[in-house]
Design an enzyme around this catalytic site. Structure first.
Site, PDB file in Angstrom:
ATOM      1  N   GLU A 103      36.835  28.301  41.093  1.00 37.49           N
ATOM      2  CA  GLU A 103      38.205  27.474  40.127  1.00 37.49           C
ATOM      3  C   GLU A 103      38.836  27.050  41.320  1.00 37.49           C
ATOM      4  O   GLU A 103      39.091  27.210  42.297  1.00 37.49           O
ATOM      5  CB  GLU A 103      38.905  28.699  39.336  1.00 37.49           C
ATOM      6  N   ASP A 108      35.320  34.050  41.387  1.00 36.36           N
ATOM      7  CA  ASP A 108      35.581  35.302  40.650  1.00 36.36           C
ATOM      8  C   ASP A 108      34.374  35.822  40.681  1.00 36.36           C
ATOM      9  O   ASP A 108      33.488  35.660  41.022  1.00 36.36           O
ATOM     10  CB  ASP A 108      35.284  34.709  38.893  1.00 36.36           C
ATOM     11  N   HIS A 140      39.315  29.653  44.636  1.00 38.85           N
ATOM     12  CA  HIS A 140      38.783  30.961  45.008  1.00 38.85           C
ATOM     13  C   HIS A 140      37.420  30.981  43.969  1.00 38.85           C
ATOM     14  O   HIS A 140      36.702  30.169  42.887  1.00 38.85           O
ATOM     15  CB  HIS A 140      39.331  31.937  44.519  1.00 38.85           C
ATOM     16  N   HIS A 148      33.803  32.820  31.033  1.00 35.35           N
ATOM     17  CA  HIS A 148      33.358  33.753  31.635  1.00 35.35           C
ATOM     18  C   HIS A 148      32.279  34.551  31.575  1.00 35.35           C
ATOM     19  O   HIS A 148      31.689  35.269  32.125  1.00 35.35           O
ATOM     20  CB  HIS A 148      34.545  34.913  32.603  1.00 35.35           C
ATOM     21  N   PHE A 150      49.057  31.929  37.775  1.00 31.38           N
ATOM     22  CA  PHE A 150      48.581  31.962  35.868  1.00 31.38           C
ATOM     23  C   PHE A 150      50.308  32.736  36.373  1.00 31.38           C
ATOM     24  O   PHE A 150      50.493  33.767  37.173  1.00 31.38           O
ATOM     25  CB  PHE A 150      47.783  33.080  35.498  1.00 31.38           C
ATOM     26  N   HIS A 158      36.490  40.549  37.423  1.00 29.97           N
ATOM     27  CA  HIS A 158      37.464  40.389  37.324  1.00 29.97           C
ATOM     28  C   HIS A 158      36.752  40.057  35.837  1.00 29.97           C
ATOM     29  O   HIS A 158      38.655  40.135  34.975  1.00 29.97           O
ATOM     30  CB  HIS A 158      36.719  38.340  37.800  1.00 29.97           C
ATOM     31  N   HIS A 174      43.324  35.553  43.583  1.00 28.98           N
ATOM     32  CA  HIS A 174      43.162  33.880  42.568  1.00 28.98           C
ATOM     33  C   HIS A 174      44.029  32.482  42.549  1.00 28.98           C
ATOM     34  O   HIS A 174      44.442  32.018  42.099  1.00 28.98           O
ATOM     35  CB  HIS A 174      43.635  33.861  40.837  1.00 28.98           C
TER      36      HIS A 174
END
Length: 209
Positions: A172, A54, A52, A160, A18, A58, A48
């Site tokens: 993800e 979460d 991975h 989420h 990101f 997170h 991430h």
């Protein structure tokens, strides 16, 4: 021997993250020489990056870190469902063709080819009500082949928060390019990182039977 599928993308400096997150960085602390018997590197990265899991931490302050999350959801019967070209959101209608007798883990392939070395905001995510629909059918872990179960532009992370409320787990950035629709055994254990908001996983699928 049962066949294995490695569904973890390679992790390197080229791995997308990101915007603003920490990319993969590595340098050598020690190098093998006549005076040094080993090579030892130092690695810096976002948890991430790549495939991975979460942690609830997170997306919720005070929630468990990844090292405190039970491992059972990350290991066991799993179904891979193709929802190629589903658009920005995975909806129940994209999954119904493969929804009879769902196992507790569902991974969705949304693209012909995962983005292995470039970042794009244009990826598919889960609609929140799709996660509710899966939870009602006994699913405890969901995954997909994109960076997030929420759209890149989301500031509320609605999907989420469904995961949080339903006490589900998520994977993800999986690599599902070569995986056919069907049932498998999933093995994707996170590291016991005591304070981390996520963990890299080496995710694999193993044939059943």
């Amino acid at each position: 021997m049962k066949r294995l599928w490695d569904i973890s993308p390679p992790v390197s400096a080229a791995s997308p993250v990101f915007p603003g997150d920490t990319p993969y960085q590595q340098h050598w602390k020690w190098s093998l020489t006549p005076d040094c018997p080993v090579n030892v590197s130092e690695i810096r990265l976002s948890p991430h990056i790549g495939a991975h899991a979460d942690a609830p931490l997170h997306y919720s302050n005070g929630a468990p870190a990844i090292g405190a999350v039970p491992l059972e959801p990350f290991l066991g019967p799993c179904r891979v469902i193709h929802a190629l070209d589903c658009g920005p959101l995975i909806l129940p209608e994209h999954l119904r063709h493969a929804a009879d007798g769902l196992p507790p883990r569902v991974l969705v392939r949304t693209a012909e080819h995962a983005a292995l070395d470039w970042w794009t905001d244009d990826f598919s995510a889960y609609a929140p009500h799709t996660i509710e629909w899966l939870a009602e059918r006994g699913v405890v872990l969901i995954g997909l082949d994109t960076p997030s179960i929420d759209p890149a532009s989301s500031k509320t992370l609605d999907s989420h928060h469904v995961i949080l409320r339903r006490d589900m787990r998520v994977l993800e950035n999986l690599l599902l390019d070569d995986v056919a629709e069907g049932d498998y055994e999933l093995i994707a254990l996170p590291l016991a990182l005591a304070q981390a908001d996520a963990s890299p996983v080496r995710a694999i699928l193993r044939e059943l039977g």
